[in-house]
Scaffold this motif. Structure first.
Motif, short mmCIF file in Angstrom:
data_model
loop_
_atom_site.label_atom_id
_atom_site.label_comp_id
_atom_site.label_asym_id
_atom_site.label_seq_id
_atom_site.Cartn_x
_atom_site.Cartn_y
_atom_site.Cartn_z
N ALA A 75 -9.32 10.72 -5.87
CA ALA A 75 -8.64 11.32 -4.71
C ALA A 75 -7.37 10.57 -4.36
O ALA A 75 -7.24 9.37 -4.63
CB ALA A 75 -9.59 11.31 -3.52
N ASP A 100 -16.78 4.81 -4.38
CA ASP A 100 -16.78 5.98 -5.28
C ASP A 100 -15.55 6.04 -6.17
O ASP A 100 -15.55 6.78 -7.17
CB ASP A 100 -16.87 7.27 -4.45
CG ASP A 100 -18.25 7.45 -3.85
OD1 ASP A 100 -19.18 6.79 -4.34
OD2 ASP A 100 -18.38 8.25 -2.90
N ALA A 101 -14.52 5.31 -5.80
CA ALA A 101 -13.28 5.36 -6.58
C ALA A 101 -13.36 4.47 -7.83
O ALA A 101 -12.45 4.50 -8.67
CB ALA A 101 -12.09 4.94 -5.72
N ASN A 153 -4.63 1.33 -4.46
CA ASN A 153 -4.50 0.79 -3.10
C ASN A 153 -5.76 -0.01 -2.72
O ASN A 153 -5.67 -1.08 -2.13
CB ASN A 153 -4.29 1.93 -2.10
CG ASN A 153 -2.89 2.51 -2.19
OD1 ASN A 153 -1.91 1.77 -2.26
ND2 ASN A 153 -2.79 3.83 -2.20
N PHE A 165 -4.87 8.79 -1.71
CA PHE A 165 -5.19 7.88 -0.61
C PHE A 165 -5.17 8.62 0.73
O PHE A 165 -6.07 8.47 1.56
CB PHE A 165 -4.17 6.74 -0.60
CG PHE A 165 -4.61 5.52 0.15
CD1 PHE A 165 -5.70 4.78 -0.24
CD2 PHE A 165 -3.91 5.10 1.29
CE1 PHE A 165 -6.09 3.63 0.45
CE2 PHE A 165 -4.30 3.97 1.99
CZ PHE A 165 -5.38 3.24 1.56
N PHE A 206 -14.64 2.57 -0.40
CA PHE A 206 -13.89 2.78 -1.64
C PHE A 206 -14.78 2.83 -2.90
O PHE A 206 -14.27 3.05 -4.00
CB PHE A 206 -12.86 1.65 -1.84
CG PHE A 206 -11.76 1.66 -0.81
CD1 PHE A 206 -11.08 2.82 -0.49
CD2 PHE A 206 -11.37 0.48 -0.17
CE1 PHE A 206 -10.05 2.83 0.44
CE2 PHE A 206 -10.34 0.47 0.77
CZ PHE A 206 -9.68 1.65 1.08
N PRO A 249 0.59 5.20 0.42
CA PRO A 249 -0.31 6.32 0.76
C PRO A 249 -0.16 7.53 -0.14
O PRO A 249 -1.04 8.38 -0.18
CB PRO A 249 0.09 6.68 2.20
CG PRO A 249 0.78 5.48 2.74
CD PRO A 249 1.45 4.83 1.57
N THR A 250 0.95 7.60 -0.89
CA THR A 250 1.12 8.76 -1.77
C THR A 250 0.40 8.58 -3.11
O THR A 250 0.30 9.52 -3.90
CB THR A 250 2.62 9.02 -2.07
OG1 THR A 250 3.14 7.89 -2.80
CG2 THR A 250 3.41 9.22 -0.78
N ARG A 251 -0.10 7.38 -3.36
CA ARG A 251 -0.82 7.14 -4.63
C ARG A 251 -2.30 7.46 -4.47
O ARG A 251 -2.76 7.84 -3.39
CB ARG A 251 -0.65 5.67 -5.07
CG ARG A 251 0.79 5.32 -5.43
CD ARG A 251 0.85 3.93 -6.03
NE ARG A 251 0.30 3.90 -7.39
CZ ARG A 251 0.03 2.79 -8.06
NH1 ARG A 251 0.26 1.61 -7.50
NH2 ARG A 251 -0.46 2.82 -9.28
N ARG A 252 -3.06 7.24 -5.52
CA ARG A 252 -4.50 7.49 -5.47
C ARG A 252 -5.21 6.33 -4.76
O ARG A 252 -4.60 5.30 -4.49
CB ARG A 252 -5.05 7.66 -6.88
CG ARG A 252 -4.34 8.74 -7.66
CD ARG A 252 -5.25 9.53 -8.56
NE ARG A 252 -4.54 10.68 -9.09
CZ ARG A 252 -4.47 11.86 -8.46
NH1 ARG A 252 -5.07 12.03 -7.30
NH2 ARG A 252 -3.81 12.87 -8.99
N VAL A 253 -6.49 6.53 -4.52
CA VAL A 253 -7.27 5.54 -3.76
C VAL A 253 -7.36 4.22 -4.52
O VAL A 253 -7.14 3.14 -3.96
CB VAL A 253 -8.69 6.07 -3.45
CG1 VAL A 253 -9.58 4.96 -2.91
CG2 VAL A 253 -8.63 7.22 -2.45
N ILE A 291 0.86 -1.19 0.00
CA ILE A 291 0.00 0.00 0.00
C ILE A 291 0.89 1.24 0.00
O ILE A 291 1.80 1.36 0.82
CB ILE A 291 -0.92 0.02 1.25
CG1 ILE A 291 -1.83 -1.21 1.27
CG2 ILE A 291 -1.73 1.31 1.31
CD1 ILE A 291 -2.81 -1.28 0.12
N PRO A 298 -13.50 11.11 -6.99
CA PRO A 298 -13.28 9.71 -7.38
C PRO A 298 -11.80 9.37 -7.57
O PRO A 298 -11.39 8.24 -7.35
CB PRO A 298 -14.05 9.57 -8.68
CG PRO A 298 -15.06 10.65 -8.66
CD PRO A 298 -14.45 11.78 -7.89
#
Lengths: 194, 172
Positions: free
Chosen positions: B14, A66-67, A19, B16, A64, A12-16, A10, B12
């Motif tokens: 966003a 909405d991603a 991950n 993390f 998650f 944390p600097t990437r998008r949702v 995982i 959408p």
């Protein structure tokens, strides 16, 4: 309760989404690891752990959802239905021993009441007439005893056991149906996994 | 069941870390919004809603665990878990009492004393749970847990709760 397996990689600097995919893939896999174990209605712990696994997946889809571009609501509804069904089974598995404990508690209460009655100073004022003395003793004994409370508890236990059998049958039917409908493959496809 | 609050500003695509701050703080404030109603105790649905929100919060924290330092994360999660568990014990009794009360008119006369006795026992246990909930809330207030939690989330996600302004859905 089985702890969730740690998810590696995982960032944390990437998008949702990237991950979330890793986390969701692991949690889906955790549900299916119980597949061979929940075929036995006596596997109470495994049924409970599968419920927790469904619950984790449900919350993750909510968090998650909405991603992802795909509509995950139908999957969410299925996951929630399985969680609820397994939850009802778990309630029965918890309540039957609780009712058994209540019966034991009633017995302890009764023993204490009868002991108190027999050692009470009021016994010193026993009437001379043995029939009156016996009638009073019986009356006090009836008050101390809680035997009339037992049938209702036994009825509740029987109801819960019957409900458990029906719920488990419903669960196995639903679980087979989900597998037949390739639920896992469709969900993984919607999430872009694999 | 109370509807989950919408998460303000959650895109959408966003990041993390950003999503973590927005979702965790929204679920946190959502849970707190039921605190007063739970303590008053007139409506069992207030406690139920607070418990559901606390579970949503836990799930959000678990989902975004990698955003936070492991040691402090464990401490905060443990406290949130304590809230869920304390409310859960009371909720289980509320459900059991409600279920038995509904069942009572339908059962045979011979079964009634037992069910009435069980309701009495559960009601006694439930009153004891009120004291446990009050003690937990008082301790958290004494320790300024809310301020520390919100500052901790801000520090690691960059999301400030005042700017985020979580609020219940319209019509709730």
């Amino acid at each position: 309760m089985a702890k969730p397996r740690p998810v590696g990689g995982i960032d944390p600097t990437r998008r949702v989404r990237p991950n979330a995919r890793k986390i969701l893939a692991m949690r889906i896999d955790e549900i299916y690891q119980y597949d061979g174990l929940v075929g036995d209605p006596a596997n109470v712990t495994e049924l409970h752990d599968m419920r927790i696994a469904f619950k984790r997946l449900r919350y993750l889809i909510e968090i998650f959802g909405d991603a992802f571009e795909a509509d995950l609501v139908p999957y969410l509804d299925q996951v929630k239905a399985m969680q609820d069904l397994l939850g009802d089974i778990h309630d029965c598995d918890v309540q039957v021993p609780m009712l058994g404990e209540h019966l034991a508690w009633l017995e302890r209460q009764e023993t204490e009441s009868v002991e108190r009655m027999l050692t009470s100073p009021r016994r010193a004022r026993t009437p001379d007439d043995p029939e009156i003395a016996l009638a009073r003793f019986k009356s006090r004994l009836d008050t101390a005893r809680r035997a009339d409370e037992r049938p209702g508890i036994h009825t509740l236990m029987a109801m819960r056991r019957a409900q458990r059998i029906a719920l488990y049958n419903q669960f196995t039917h639903e679980w087979r149906r989900l597998k037949h409908a390739r639920f896992r493959q469709r969900l993984e496809h919607a999430l872009g996994l694999g | 069941m109370a509807r989950a609050w919408d998460v303000n500003g959650l895109a959408p695509n966003a990041g993390f870390r950003d999503a973590a701050g927005r979702i965790v703080l929204t679920r946190w404030r959502e849970m707190l919004s039921y605190r007063d109603g739970t303590l008053v105790g007139d409506d069992i649905e207030e406690l139920h809603a607070m418990r559901v929100s606390s579970r949503r919060l836990r799930a959000a924290m678990d989902a975004f665990a990698d955003v936070f330092p492991a040691a402090s994360f464990r401490r905060y999660l443990r406290e949130v878990k304590r809230i869920t568990d304390t409310l859960g014990d009371a909720r289980d009794l509320d459900v059991a009492i409600e279920h038995l009360t509904i069942l009572l008119p339908e059962v045979d006369g011979v079964d009634r004393p037992g069910i009435e006795g069980l309701i009495d026992r559960y009601e006694q246990q439930r009153r004891a749970e009120d004291a446990r909930i009050r003690a937990l809330v008082d301790r958290l207030e004494q320790e300024r847990f809310a301020d520390r939690f919100e500052a901790w989330v801000h520090k690691h996600t960059g999301i400030d709760v005042a700017t985020l302004a979580p609020a219940p859905p319209a019509g709730a």
